[in-house]
Design a protein around this motif. Sequence first.
Motif, PDB file in Angstrom:
ATOM      1  N   ALA A  22       0.827  -1.208   0.000  1.00 55.13           N
ATOM      2  CA  ALA A  22       0.000   0.000   0.000  1.00 55.13           C
ATOM      3  C   ALA A  22       0.861   1.258   0.000  1.00 55.13           C
ATOM      4  CB  ALA A  22      -0.920  -0.009   1.221  1.00 55.13           C
ATOM      5  N   ALA A  23       1.965   1.232   0.751  1.00 61.60           N
ATOM      6  CA  ALA A  23       2.834   2.403   0.807  1.00 61.60           C
ATOM      7  C   ALA A  23       3.475   2.679  -0.549  1.00 61.60           C
ATOM      8  CB  ALA A  23       3.909   2.195   1.873  1.00 61.60           C
ATOM      9  N   ILE A  24       3.930   1.622  -1.221  1.00 65.01           N
ATOM     10  CA  ILE A  24       4.545   1.800  -2.539  1.00 65.01           C
ATOM     11  C   ILE A  24       3.505   2.263  -3.558  1.00 65.01           C
ATOM     12  CG2 ILE A  24       5.703   0.588  -4.434  1.00 65.01           C
ATOM     13  CD1 ILE A  24       7.052  -1.155  -2.303  1.00 65.01           C
ATOM     14  N   ALA A  25       2.281   1.754  -3.445  1.00 65.91           N
ATOM     15  CA  ALA A  25       1.201   2.216  -4.329  1.00 65.91           C
ATOM     16  C   ALA A  25       0.945   3.706  -4.121  1.00 65.91           C
ATOM     17  CB  ALA A  25      -0.066   1.417  -4.075  1.00 65.91           C
ATOM     18  N   ARG A  26       0.979   4.140  -2.872  1.00 66.13           N
ATOM     19  CA  ARG A  26       0.771   5.564  -2.592  1.00 66.13           C
ATOM     20  C   ARG A  26       1.926   6.399  -3.152  1.00 66.13           C
ATOM     21  NH1 ARG A  26      -2.484   8.666   0.174  1.00 66.13           N
ATOM     22  NH2 ARG A  26      -1.725  10.684   0.859  1.00 66.13           N
ATOM     23  N   LEU A  27       3.145   5.918  -2.972  1.00 65.67           N
ATOM     24  CA  LEU A  27       4.304   6.615  -3.519  1.00 65.67           C
ATOM     25  C   LEU A  27       4.176   6.763  -5.029  1.00 65.67           C
ATOM     26  CD1 LEU A  27       7.206   7.746  -2.994  1.00 65.67           C
ATOM     27  CD2 LEU A  27       8.029   5.430  -3.479  1.00 65.67           C
ATOM     28  N   SER A  28       3.720   5.707  -5.690  1.00 65.10           N
ATOM     29  CA  SER A  28       3.535   5.754  -7.134  1.00 65.10           C
ATOM     30  C   SER A  28       2.489   6.800  -7.529  1.00 65.10           C
ATOM     31  CB  SER A  28       3.110   4.370  -7.643  1.00 65.10           C
ATOM     32  OG  SER A  28       2.801   4.395  -9.016  1.00 65.10           O
ATOM     33  N   PRO A  38       4.160  14.776   0.734  1.00 64.25           N
ATOM     34  CA  PRO A  38       5.607  14.928   0.832  1.00 64.25           C
ATOM     35  C   PRO A  38       6.247  14.052   1.898  1.00 64.25           C
ATOM     36  CG  PRO A  38       4.526  16.767   1.918  1.00 64.25           C
ATOM     37  CD  PRO A  38       3.437  15.941   1.295  1.00 64.25           C
ATOM     38  N   TYR A  39       5.436  13.196   2.572  1.00 65.82           N
ATOM     39  CA  TYR A  39       5.944  12.429   3.711  1.00 65.82           C
ATOM     40  C   TYR A  39       6.112  10.935   3.431  1.00 65.82           C
ATOM     41  CZ  TYR A  39       3.920  16.717   5.519  1.00 65.82           C
ATOM     42  OH  TYR A  39       3.583  18.035   5.706  1.00 65.82           O
ATOM     43  N   ILE A  40       5.434  10.424   2.420  1.00 68.96           N
ATOM     44  CA  ILE A  40       5.387   8.972   2.235  1.00 68.96           C
ATOM     45  C   ILE A  40       6.759   8.385   1.925  1.00 68.96           C
ATOM     46  CG2 ILE A  40       4.727   9.230  -0.199  1.00 68.96           C
ATOM     47  CD1 ILE A  40       3.763   6.398   2.272  1.00 68.96           C
ATOM     48  N   ALA A  41       7.602   9.085   1.178  1.00 69.02           N
ATOM     49  CA  ALA A  41       8.902   8.529   0.800  1.00 69.02           C
ATOM     50  C   ALA A  41       9.770   8.239   2.023  1.00 69.02           C
ATOM     51  CB  ALA A  41       9.632   9.482  -0.148  1.00 69.02           C
ATOM     52  N   ALA A  42       9.595   9.023   3.083  1.00 66.21           N
ATOM     53  CA  ALA A  42      10.405   8.834   4.291  1.00 66.21           C
ATOM     54  C   ALA A  42      10.070   7.533   5.011  1.00 66.21           C
ATOM     55  CB  ALA A  42      10.211  10.017   5.237  1.00 66.21           C
ATOM     56  N   LEU A  43       8.927   6.928   4.714  1.00 64.94           N
ATOM     57  CA  LEU A  43       8.506   5.709   5.389  1.00 64.94           C
ATOM     58  C   LEU A  43       8.729   4.460   4.553  1.00 64.94           C
ATOM     59  CD1 LEU A  43       5.165   6.976   7.003  1.00 64.94           C
ATOM     60  CD2 LEU A  43       7.418   6.733   8.089  1.00 64.94           C
ATOM     61  N   VAL A 133      11.774  16.083   9.130  1.00 64.79           N
ATOM     62  CA  VAL A 133      10.448  16.648   8.859  1.00 64.79           C
ATOM     63  C   VAL A 133       9.379  15.906   9.660  1.00 64.79           C
ATOM     64  CG1 VAL A 133       8.701  17.023   7.076  1.00 64.79           C
ATOM     65  CG2 VAL A 133      11.122  17.456   6.572  1.00 64.79           C
ATOM     66  N   LEU A 134       9.427  14.575   9.669  1.00 62.76           N
ATOM     67  CA  LEU A 134       8.449  13.796  10.421  1.00 62.76           C
ATOM     68  C   LEU A 134       8.582  14.070  11.919  1.00 62.76           C
ATOM     69  CD1 LEU A 134       8.531  10.318   8.626  1.00 62.76           C
ATOM     70  CD2 LEU A 134       7.062  12.286   8.154  1.00 62.76           C
ATOM     71  N   SER A 135       9.811  14.132  12.419  1.00 62.06           N
ATOM     72  CA  SER A 135      10.020  14.372  13.851  1.00 62.06           C
ATOM     73  C   SER A 135       9.578  15.768  14.263  1.00 62.06           C
ATOM     74  CB  SER A 135      11.497  14.166  14.203  1.00 62.06           C
ATOM     75  OG  SER A 135      11.856  12.809  14.118  1.00 62.06           O
ATOM     76  N   ALA A 136       9.799  16.750  13.397  1.00 62.11           N
ATOM     77  CA  ALA A 136       9.456  18.133  13.732  1.00 62.11           C
ATOM     78  C   ALA A 136       7.968  18.301  13.979  1.00 62.11           C
ATOM     79  CB  ALA A 136       9.919  19.068  12.624  1.00 62.11           C
ATOM     80  N   ALA A 137       7.139  17.514  13.288  1.00 62.01           N
ATOM     81  CA  ALA A 137       5.685  17.642  13.454  1.00 62.01           C
ATOM     82  C   ALA A 137       5.206  17.112  14.794  1.00 62.01           C
ATOM     83  CB  ALA A 137       4.972  16.903  12.324  1.00 62.01           C
ATOM     84  N   LEU A 138       6.061  16.389  15.507  1.00 60.29           N
ATOM     85  CA  LEU A 138       5.658  15.796  16.783  1.00 60.29           C
ATOM     86  C   LEU A 138       5.729  16.787  17.940  1.00 60.29           C
ATOM     87  CD1 LEU A 138       7.444  12.328  16.537  1.00 60.29           C
ATOM     88  CD2 LEU A 138       5.168  12.979  15.717  1.00 60.29           C
TER      89      LEU A 138
END
Length: 365
Positions: A22-28, A38-43, A133-138
């Motif tokens: 599902a994550a790769i499908a979203r990236l695509s 802009p966040y999916i690639a980091a995961l 970027v992900l950590s900053a949102a926390l």
Amino acid sequence: MFEPPTKNTDPDAPTRATDNDAAIARLSAVRKGYLADPYIAALIPRAHLQQPRPPLINIGTYLRTRAIDLLLDDWFRLAGPRKVQIVSLGAGSDTRFWRLANGPHAAKLQRYIEIDFAENTSRKVMSIRKNRVLSAALGAEGDISVGGGGTTLRTPVYNLLPMDLRTPPAASLAPLMRAGQGDEPMLSPTLPTLLLFECVLAYMDPAASNALIQWFVDYFAAVPGGLLGGVVYEMFKLNDPFGRVMLNNLKSRSLSLPGAEPYPDLASLSRRFLDLGFTTAQAVTLREIRLRYIDSRELQRLSQLEMLDEVEELELVLDHYAISWGVRFPEGWAREGGAGSAWGLVAKKQLEDDEDVDDDYGLQP
């Protein structure tokens, strides 16, 4: 000589692996311009090496995401001035928290809780902590706590927790939801709360999934004023010829869908919510979402992204995936300041008649 391959003894490994799909499908879909994320690639490990998915998958990913985002937007409206809690069960590599935390609803987000297998949460904790970027949102670094051997991440708003959703909720879920800061529970029974299940319940025994939802219903029913909603995205109608093909394909990957068997049609998906104590419920296929709930200007934009040859196959696939939603209104909800009793998707005709639709729903990703 090479060692002979060993049989995987972890029966849950194929199910956990669907999160990566599902994550790769979203990236695509993001890279092709269907969605903005802009966040999916980091995961995703080695995201730059991932190959694009076919248009059929990109369109399905778009429709799934778009519909759930619209339901979320309307949930914030329904909550009125109240802050909102969201619990994403089987969240996997979902990025919705970061999109909300950096969007127009950020100030109204009281709590965002993600729950998944410990193997999935540990990977996500690692990815979050490695990405600035992900950590900053926390929030402030001092407010971030990692525990459970790296499987748990807690902050004042975002909480990532490990749990097997199939275990009895009284023993597993209840301690998690009540273990907040000080005397406050992590999940307040008095705030409008939305449950998200994206391709989760179909992999569970129906008795286990019903017990899971029922726990939340009882938790919010115990306190006056508790507003509870649920959104489910999953495959269904697997008893027809195309559905049986889908099942056989999944079986070849050691995947089964015991939770899909009791739901052969849309009415049964809605009835699940009603049988568990929700006030109203509705269900629509992805095919219907494409036809009735996506603005024509947006459909025109999508049609220019990729050439789609297999239109009939697309229609068949979209007709076997559905989004259902239900809401449990507390007694006197409207009188006590609720924004009304209507919650759901807005039909295309109404969208196109609304001059402010782009501002309200952000049709352009």
